[in-house]
Design a protein around this motif. Structure first.
Motif, PDB file in Angstrom:
ATOM      1  N   PHE A   7       0.853  -1.187   0.000  1.00 29.90           N
ATOM      2  CA  PHE A   7       0.000   0.000   0.000  1.00 29.90           C
ATOM      3  C   PHE A   7       0.889   1.238   0.000  1.00 29.90           C
ATOM      4  N   PRO A   8       0.348   2.393  -0.364  1.00 24.12           N
ATOM      5  CA  PRO A   8       1.163   3.610  -0.332  1.00 24.12           C
ATOM      6  C   PRO A   8       1.733   3.884   1.059  1.00 24.12           C
ATOM      7  N   SER A   9       2.900   4.529   1.082  1.00 26.02           N
ATOM      8  CA  SER A   9       3.553   4.888   2.338  1.00 26.02           C
ATOM      9  C   SER A   9       4.061   6.319   2.238  1.00 26.02           C
ATOM     10  N   ILE A  40       7.301   3.989  13.195  1.00 23.98           N
ATOM     11  CA  ILE A  40       6.826   4.334  11.850  1.00 23.98           C
ATOM     12  C   ILE A  40       5.570   3.557  11.464  1.00 23.98           C
ATOM     13  N   MET A  41       4.856   3.043  12.480  1.00 26.64           N
ATOM     14  CA  MET A  41       3.546   2.447  12.268  1.00 26.64           C
ATOM     15  C   MET A  41       2.605   3.514  11.712  1.00 26.64           C
ATOM     16  N   ILE A  43       0.917   1.842   4.517  1.00 32.37           N
ATOM     17  CA  ILE A  43      -0.024   2.372   5.510  1.00 32.37           C
ATOM     18  C   ILE A  43      -1.365   1.654   5.400  1.00 32.37           C
ATOM     19  N   PRO A  44      -1.943   1.209   6.529  1.00 34.97           N
ATOM     20  CA  PRO A  44      -3.270   0.597   6.465  1.00 34.97           C
ATOM     21  C   PRO A  44      -4.342   1.629   6.140  1.00 34.97           C
ATOM     22  N   ILE A 104      -6.085  -2.603   9.551  1.00 33.40           N
ATOM     23  CA  ILE A 104      -4.963  -3.531   9.468  1.00 33.40           C
ATOM     24  C   ILE A 104      -5.424  -4.892   8.949  1.00 33.40           C
ATOM     25  N   GLN A 105      -6.614  -5.309   9.328  1.00 38.21           N
ATOM     26  CA  GLN A 105      -7.123  -6.581   8.839  1.00 38.21           C
ATOM     27  C   GLN A 105      -7.225  -6.577   7.322  1.00 38.21           C
TER      28      GLN A 105
END
Length: 288
Positions: A75-77, A155-156, A115-116, A121-122
């Motif tokens: 996913f994008p970060s 960095i979560m 990033i979720p 997160i699931q």
């Protein structure tokens, strides 16, 4: 535990971010580095020129320990915001696999989740299990491995949805492909609960090991020379060895927007001092 003998010392090109690809290869070789982690962002956009750069690594005699794709998150970060769609991002990852498989068979390519979306997160786990399974099959066809890296909680929701080694292994087990494993960066996982046991539980799924040292971060990129921070490295080294890992230990230091940035100093000294720090920790880990 008696010492198992010397280790291979690698360096990631992220450690020497200001240098060119060619300077990395030349200087690592001069410093007696044993292996290199290739960062695709340093390769030329033009395919023929990039192929020449990768050939230079082979000519230097430096084995490639791992590869950091230019687009490595599912996913994008923060560091890699585009493109938005996971499948398009994994399509770029596949192009990286095609590029490096010609010069580095069996090499692990590192991935993070990104990033979720909306903190879900699931959803990341569900999409990752599907997309990484398909990616693994593509990688298998090209003789390449995929290494999932859990990132530090600092960095979560910035670069990752996974912040413990146990979570990363849960996803690796869900993907259930022999060529999907773990990139274990001690900076990221040293604060996990029961971390020596979690490391040993990974067994042969540890594909990449990275080292640096910790101080309280002042930015997203603020690491230290090995042996100059807080990480209790000897027990981690023992656990990694007991897991069965026998590959290189690769220095990966990020040092961005901080007043005393290592990237602005003597990077050859960063490498040699880190090697000395790792050697001291190794002796301590395996002293009789």
């Amino acid at each position: 535990m008696a010492s198992p003998g010397p280790f291979q010392f690698g360096v990631s090109e992220f450690t020497t971010q200001p240098w060119s690809f060619e300077q990395d290869v030349e200087t690592y070789k001069q410093l007696g580095v044993d292996a290199i982690e290739v960062c695709e962002v340093k390769l030329d956009e033009e395919q023929e020129r990039a192929a020449e750069q990768l050939a230079l690594v082979g000519q230097s005699g430096l084995p490639i320990t791992s590869v950091q794709p230019k687009t490595r998150t599912l996913f994008p970060s923060r560091s890699q915001p585009e493109p938005k769609e996971p499948r398009e991002r994994m399509a770029r990852f596949r192009r990286t696999i095609e590029r490096v498989s010609q010069v580095a068979p069996h090499v692990p390519c590192v991935t993070n989740t990104g990033i979720p979306p909306n903190g879900n997160i699931q959803h990341v786990f569900d999409v990752a299990a599907r997309e990484y399974r398909a990616l693994a099959e593509f990688a298998q066809d090209h003789g390449v491995r995929v290494a999932l890296e859990p990132l530090n909680a600092a960095i979560m929701n910035v670069e990752s949805a996974i912040w413990t080694l146990a979570q990363a292994m849960q996803l690796v087990e869900a993907v259930d492909r022999a060529n999907v494993g773990i990139c274990l960066d001690v900076w990221n996982i040293w604060q996990n609960a029961d971390i020596p046991e979690a490391i040993k539980a990974c067994g042969d799924r540890i594909f990449v090991v990275q080292v640096s040292d910790w101080r309280m971060p002042r930015s997203y990129e603020d690491r230290l020379v090995v042996g100059q921070g807080e990480i209790p490295l000897p027990p981690l080294l023992r656990a990694i060895h007991e897991s069965g890992y026998r590959g290189p230990y690769t220095l990966e230091i990020f040092s961005g927007d901080v007043p005393d940035s290592l990237w602005q100093g003597d990077l050859s000294k960063v490498i040699t001092d880190s090697r000395a720090g790792l050697e001291a920790a190794w002796r301590e880990a395996f002293k009789a």
